[in-house]
Design a protein around this motif. Sequence first.
Motif, PDB file in Angstrom:
ATOM      1  N   UNK A  21       0.835  -1.201   0.000  1.00  0.00           N
ATOM      2  CA  UNK A  21       0.000   0.000   0.000  1.00  0.00           C
ATOM      3  C   UNK A  21       0.871   1.252   0.000  1.00  0.00           C
ATOM      4  N   UNK A  22       1.929   1.240   0.802  1.00  0.00           N
ATOM      5  CA  UNK A  22       2.827   2.401   0.869  1.00  0.00           C
ATOM      6  C   UNK A  22       3.502   2.659  -0.475  1.00  0.00           C
ATOM      7  N   UNK A  23       3.982   1.604  -1.136  1.00  0.00           N
ATOM      8  CA  UNK A  23       4.612   1.780  -2.444  1.00  0.00           C
ATOM      9  C   UNK A  23       3.609   2.268  -3.486  1.00  0.00           C
ATOM     10  N   UNK A  24       2.393   1.742  -3.428  1.00  0.00           N
ATOM     11  CA  UNK A  24       1.365   2.173  -4.381  1.00  0.00           C
ATOM     12  C   UNK A  24       1.022   3.641  -4.179  1.00  0.00           C
ATOM     13  N   UNK A  25       0.901   4.064  -2.928  1.00  0.00           N
ATOM     14  CA  UNK A  25       0.610   5.476  -2.641  1.00  0.00           C
ATOM     15  C   UNK A  25       1.762   6.353  -3.105  1.00  0.00           C
ATOM     16  N   UNK A  26       2.983   5.910  -2.875  1.00  0.00           N
ATOM     17  CA  UNK A  26       4.146   6.668  -3.336  1.00  0.00           C
ATOM     18  C   UNK A  26       4.151   6.782  -4.858  1.00  0.00           C
ATOM     19  N   UNK A  27       3.838   5.693  -5.544  1.00  0.00           N
ATOM     20  CA  UNK A  27       3.780   5.731  -7.005  1.00  0.00           C
ATOM     21  C   UNK A  27       2.709   6.675  -7.513  1.00  0.00           C
ATOM     22  N   UNK A  28       1.546   6.653  -6.902  1.00  0.00           N
ATOM     23  CA  UNK A  28       0.465   7.567  -7.306  1.00  0.00           C
ATOM     24  C   UNK A  28       0.870   9.013  -7.039  1.00  0.00           C
ATOM     25  N   UNK A  29       1.541   9.268  -5.911  1.00  0.00           N
ATOM     26  CA  UNK A  29       1.991  10.629  -5.616  1.00  0.00           C
ATOM     27  C   UNK A  29       3.004  11.106  -6.655  1.00  0.00           C
ATOM     28  N   UNK A  30       3.973  10.242  -7.015  1.00  0.00           N
ATOM     29  CA  UNK A  30       4.931  10.604  -8.059  1.00  0.00           C
ATOM     30  C   UNK A  30       4.225  10.895  -9.377  1.00  0.00           C
ATOM     31  N   UNK A  31       3.282  10.047  -9.730  1.00  0.00           N
ATOM     32  CA  UNK A  31       2.568  10.231 -10.993  1.00  0.00           C
ATOM     33  C   UNK A  31       1.774  11.527 -10.987  1.00  0.00           C
ATOM     34  N   UNK A  32       1.123  11.844  -9.891  1.00  0.00           N
ATOM     35  CA  UNK A  32       0.327  13.074  -9.828  1.00  0.00           C
ATOM     36  C   UNK A  32       1.224  14.316  -9.899  1.00  0.00           C
ATOM     37  N   UNK A  33       2.315  14.311  -9.129  1.00  0.00           N
ATOM     38  CA  UNK A  33       3.243  15.449  -9.183  1.00  0.00           C
ATOM     39  C   UNK A  33       3.835  15.595 -10.580  1.00  0.00           C
ATOM     40  N   UNK A  34       4.196  14.488 -11.199  1.00  0.00           N
ATOM     41  CA  UNK A  34       4.767  14.543 -12.546  1.00  0.00           C
ATOM     42  C   UNK A  34       3.738  15.048 -13.551  1.00  0.00           C
ATOM     43  N   UNK A  35       2.496  14.625 -13.403  1.00  0.00           N
ATOM     44  CA  UNK A  35       1.443  15.096 -14.303  1.00  0.00           C
ATOM     45  C   UNK A  35       1.226  16.593 -14.150  1.00  0.00           C
ATOM     46  N   UNK A  36       1.246  17.075 -12.919  1.00  0.00           N
ATOM     47  CA  UNK A  36       1.124  18.523 -12.692  1.00  0.00           C
ATOM     48  C   UNK A  36       2.316  19.273 -13.281  1.00  0.00           C
ATOM     49  N   UNK A  37       3.525  18.761 -13.041  1.00  0.00           N
ATOM     50  CA  UNK A  37       4.719  19.407 -13.586  1.00  0.00           C
ATOM     51  C   UNK A  37       4.733  19.348 -15.109  1.00  0.00           C
ATOM     52  N   UNK A  38       4.304  18.232 -15.678  1.00  0.00           N
ATOM     53  CA  UNK A  38       4.240  18.078 -17.129  1.00  0.00           C
ATOM     54  C   UNK A  38       3.263  19.083 -17.732  1.00  0.00           C
ATOM     55  N   UNK A  39       2.131  19.250 -17.087  1.00  0.00           N
ATOM     56  CA  UNK A  39       1.160  20.245 -17.546  1.00  0.00           C
ATOM     57  C   UNK A  39       1.757  21.651 -17.474  1.00  0.00           C
ATOM     58  N   UNK A  40       2.485  21.923 -16.398  1.00  0.00           N
ATOM     59  CA  UNK A  40       3.130  23.234 -16.259  1.00  0.00           C
ATOM     60  C   UNK A  40       4.159  23.491 -17.341  1.00  0.00           C
TER      61      UNK A  40
ATOM     62  N   UNK B 124       9.919  14.901 -16.946  1.00  0.00           N
ATOM     63  CA  UNK B 124       8.568  14.802 -16.387  1.00  0.00           C
ATOM     64  C   UNK B 124       7.857  13.547 -16.889  1.00  0.00           C
ATOM     65  N   UNK B 125       8.070  13.204 -18.145  1.00  0.00           N
ATOM     66  CA  UNK B 125       7.467  11.975 -18.685  1.00  0.00           C
ATOM     67  C   UNK B 125       8.066  10.755 -17.987  1.00  0.00           C
ATOM     68  N   UNK B 126       9.381  10.769 -17.728  1.00  0.00           N
ATOM     69  CA  UNK B 126      10.020   9.664 -17.006  1.00  0.00           C
ATOM     70  C   UNK B 126       9.499   9.559 -15.574  1.00  0.00           C
ATOM     71  N   UNK B 127       9.315  10.711 -14.904  1.00  0.00           N
ATOM     72  CA  UNK B 127       8.756  10.686 -13.551  1.00  0.00           C
ATOM     73  C   UNK B 127       7.337  10.132 -13.557  1.00  0.00           C
ATOM     74  N   UNK B 128       6.556  10.501 -14.564  1.00  0.00           N
ATOM     75  CA  UNK B 128       5.189   9.989 -14.678  1.00  0.00           C
ATOM     76  C   UNK B 128       5.212   8.476 -14.895  1.00  0.00           C
ATOM     77  N   UNK B 129       6.079   8.013 -15.785  1.00  0.00           N
ATOM     78  CA  UNK B 129       6.180   6.579 -16.056  1.00  0.00           C
ATOM     79  C   UNK B 129       6.674   5.827 -14.815  1.00  0.00           C
ATOM     80  N   UNK B 130       7.631   6.403 -14.093  1.00  0.00           N
ATOM     81  CA  UNK B 130       8.133   5.782 -12.871  1.00  0.00           C
ATOM     82  C   UNK B 130       7.026   5.673 -11.835  1.00  0.00           C
ATOM     83  N   UNK B 131       6.258   6.733 -11.663  1.00  0.00           N
ATOM     84  CA  UNK B 131       5.168   6.713 -10.698  1.00  0.00           C
ATOM     85  C   UNK B 131       4.116   5.682 -11.039  1.00  0.00           C
TER      86      UNK B 131
END
Length: 189
Positions: A94-113, A143-150
């Motif tokens: 659960x902790x790893x999944x939450x961390x992955x979702x957080x990375x993906x969300x931050x990367x998506x926000x940064x990618x949009x920016x 940002x795309x790599x961070x999104x893919x990693x997340x």
Amino acid sequence: MRTSLYSILCIVIRLGAIMLFVDTLTSLPFAFAGLQGDASGPGASGILIGISSALVALAALLWVYPGLLARLAVSRSSQQTFESPIEPVQLQTIAFAVLGVAFAMYALLDLTGVVLRLGVDSQVTRIDFGTLLRQDGVALGVQILKLAFGIRLALGARGLAGFLERLRERGLPPAFPASDAQEKRSHAE
């Protein structure tokens, strides 16, 4: 499973350490790119390297010694135990999944920016969007790599938690298979 607030906080602090480490390393190229166009001098890059090194060292300390911060946060209630039907491996999943979702969300926000900034820059400077995209492709790529990693971390959390559990149970595999290690020892003598 029986656990305590202290151990849960240690898990959360380690997740924060991972986020701090990855965010520091991925923002470093953008900071250096920002210094290239700035006339701040060579001292600014030294300051940037120093601050980034301090943040990476802080992340390493938080990973290795999460208990120091956890004890400060939960002084008396750290000994309280919680009973839960969730196994430790499931909690780590659960902790790893939450961390992955957080990375993906931050990367998506940064990618949009980044995309919005490129769009605005192309309108203001009257430079073709494709040209700006080629110039700032590193930012977009990171940002795309961070999104893919997340996304990969969120979807592969069960496998990663299982791998870490097997690693804890059995230890690290030998560097060389047993027969190779014996041959190397006999050749060394």
